[in-house]
Design an enzyme around this catalytic site. Structure first.
Site, PDB file in Angstrom:
ATOM      1  N   LYS A  31       0.841  -1.205   0.000  1.00 21.14           N
ATOM      2  CA  LYS A  31       0.000   0.000   0.000  1.00 21.14           C
ATOM      3  C   LYS A  31       0.872   1.250   0.000  1.00 21.14           C
ATOM      4  CE  LYS A  31      -2.294   2.611   3.652  1.00 21.14           C
ATOM      5  NZ  LYS A  31      -2.908   2.559   4.982  1.00 21.14           N
ATOM      6  N   HIS A  77       0.394   5.864  -0.345  1.00 25.18           N
ATOM      7  CA  HIS A  77      -0.334   7.090  -0.696  1.00 25.18           C
ATOM      8  C   HIS A  77       0.598   8.066  -1.428  1.00 25.18           C
ATOM      9  CE1 HIS A  77      -3.739   5.918   1.709  1.00 25.18           C
ATOM     10  NE2 HIS A  77      -3.141   6.089   2.864  1.00 25.18           N
ATOM     11  N   SER A  80     -13.674  13.278   5.306  1.00 27.70           N
ATOM     12  CA  SER A  80     -13.118  12.090   5.951  1.00 27.70           C
ATOM     13  C   SER A  80     -11.709  12.364   6.472  1.00 27.70           C
ATOM     14  CB  SER A  80     -13.092  10.932   4.948  1.00 27.70           C
ATOM     15  OG  SER A  80     -12.605   9.767   5.552  1.00 27.70           O
ATOM     16  N   TYR A 130     -14.141   5.045  -6.051  1.00 23.77           N
ATOM     17  CA  TYR A 130     -14.807   4.644  -4.804  1.00 23.77           C
ATOM     18  C   TYR A 130     -16.319   4.577  -4.997  1.00 23.77           C
ATOM     19  CZ  TYR A 130     -16.098   5.016   0.192  1.00 23.77           C
ATOM     20  OH  TYR A 130     -16.629   4.813   1.444  1.00 23.77           O
ATOM     21  N   THR A 180     -16.194  -7.803   2.808  1.00 19.18           N
ATOM     22  CA  THR A 180     -15.586  -6.468   2.689  1.00 19.18           C
ATOM     23  C   THR A 180     -16.635  -5.356   2.692  1.00 19.18           C
ATOM     24  OG1 THR A 180     -15.533  -6.627   0.262  1.00 19.18           O
ATOM     25  CG2 THR A 180     -13.568  -7.365   1.449  1.00 19.18           C
ATOM     26  N   LYS A 204     -20.079  -2.581   6.969  1.00 20.33           N
ATOM     27  CA  LYS A 204     -20.528  -3.066   8.280  1.00 20.33           C
ATOM     28  C   LYS A 204     -19.595  -4.157   8.817  1.00 20.33           C
ATOM     29  CE  LYS A 204     -24.553  -5.070  10.571  1.00 20.33           C
ATOM     30  NZ  LYS A 204     -25.782  -5.837  10.334  1.00 20.33           N
TER      31      LYS A 204
END
Length: 295
Positions: free
Chosen positions: A106, A108, A138, A193, A227, A230
């Site tokens: 990962k 950014h 966010s 997204y 995934t 919740k």
């Protein structure tokens, strides 16, 4: 466990003109020795754009949908965070050294700070972009709870910093545009997204095709379920609750907060929205990218 040193909200540190969390900026030097492997897969996003979500999806794919295997460790161990560094915790590079191939990684980082080895090795990239308004809201709440960031001050002042690219990892506008440009010359699967929220199964099928794997439909359905927001919010191996509150204080704001599209409407004032839209139009003009700000 030993006491973790005080992280006390250090100021951002600029590297090649890009502001970063102080500890992450310090980690960049050792990244020069990082060697990518051709079968690595890079998950790249601007912060707060669905990184953990797509990381969990990819780990599920790599584990053939075995939920128990995906509970073997927290997501930041299963999918090492390349530039990560924080007091009292192994760095991303240290975790990577113990990660068997094929590795999920990962980041950014904007392209200016990305280790060249990842591009030289033509490592496949799954990039996720999220609309700027939801990212800003966010990110503000993430700044509040993740104490490796400076104090975010008020929402209004944070929004101004976000628009100016004066938050960790710099400009959202530049990030989404430069990775979009890279997708025309490099193996980058560029996802949104909002598309993932709208139809996760469809987007997971795109990921499967991109990584050259196939799974039975019932396994794909299981991945969709495992995934879901919740499920992940309640999964201690995905929700970052295993980290010390000195690093992330979930009593201030949960790492997994709402996971919806359009939440910006509960936060932006009319004046902020007008100011943001005018600035956005200038910065995104002619780039060929279009985002949905609600579903």
């Amino acid at each position: 466990m030993e006491d973790i040193p005080d992280t006390s909200r250090p100021p951002l540190k600029y590297v090649k003109g890009i502001p970063l969390i102080k500890y992450f900026a310090e980690a960049l030097e050792s990244l020069q020795d990082f060697q990518a492997q051709p079968d690595d897969l890079l998950i790249s996003t601007y912060p707060k754009s669905g990184t953990t979500w797509v990381s969990e999806i990819l780990d599920m794919i790599y584990q053939d949908g075995d939920v128990e295997k995906c509970r073997r460790a927290p997501v930041f161990i299963r999918v090492p965070f390349l530039e990560f560094k924080a007091p009292g915790i192994p760095t991303g590079l240290e975790v990577l050294k113990d990660t068997p191939a094929p590795r999920l990684i990962k980041t950014h980082l904007p392209l200016a700070l990305l280790p060249q080895t990842l591009l030289d090795q033509k490592v496949k990239v799954v990039y996720v972009a999220r609309n700027a308004k939801d990212v800003a809201v966010s990110y503000y709440h993430f700044y509040r709870m993740a104490k490796v960031h400076p104090d975010p001050d008020t929402w209004d002042s944070f929004l101004e910093k976000f628009m100016a690219g004066e938050v960790s990892y710099g400009s959202w506008y530049q990030h989404v545009q430069e990775w979009w440009e890279l997708s025309h010359t490099h193996p980058v699967l560029y996802l949104f997204y909002e598309d993932m929220k709208e139809n996760p199964k469809r987007e997971i099928q795109k990921i499967l095709k991109f990584v050259g794997r196939s799974l039975p439909e019932e396994t794909v359905d299981l991945i969709v379920q495992h995934t879901s927001f919740k499920e992940m919010k309640n999964n201690s191996m995905a929700n970052y609750t295993t980290l010390s509150p000195d690093i992330m204080d979930h009593s201030i704001s949960a790492f997994m907060r709402k996971g919806i599209s359009g939440d910006w409407k509960t936060t932006f004032t009319v004046a902020q929205n007008e100011r943001f839209d005018a600035d956005y139009a200038k910065k995104m003009e002619g780039c060929g990218l279009s985002f949905r700000t609600q579903l």
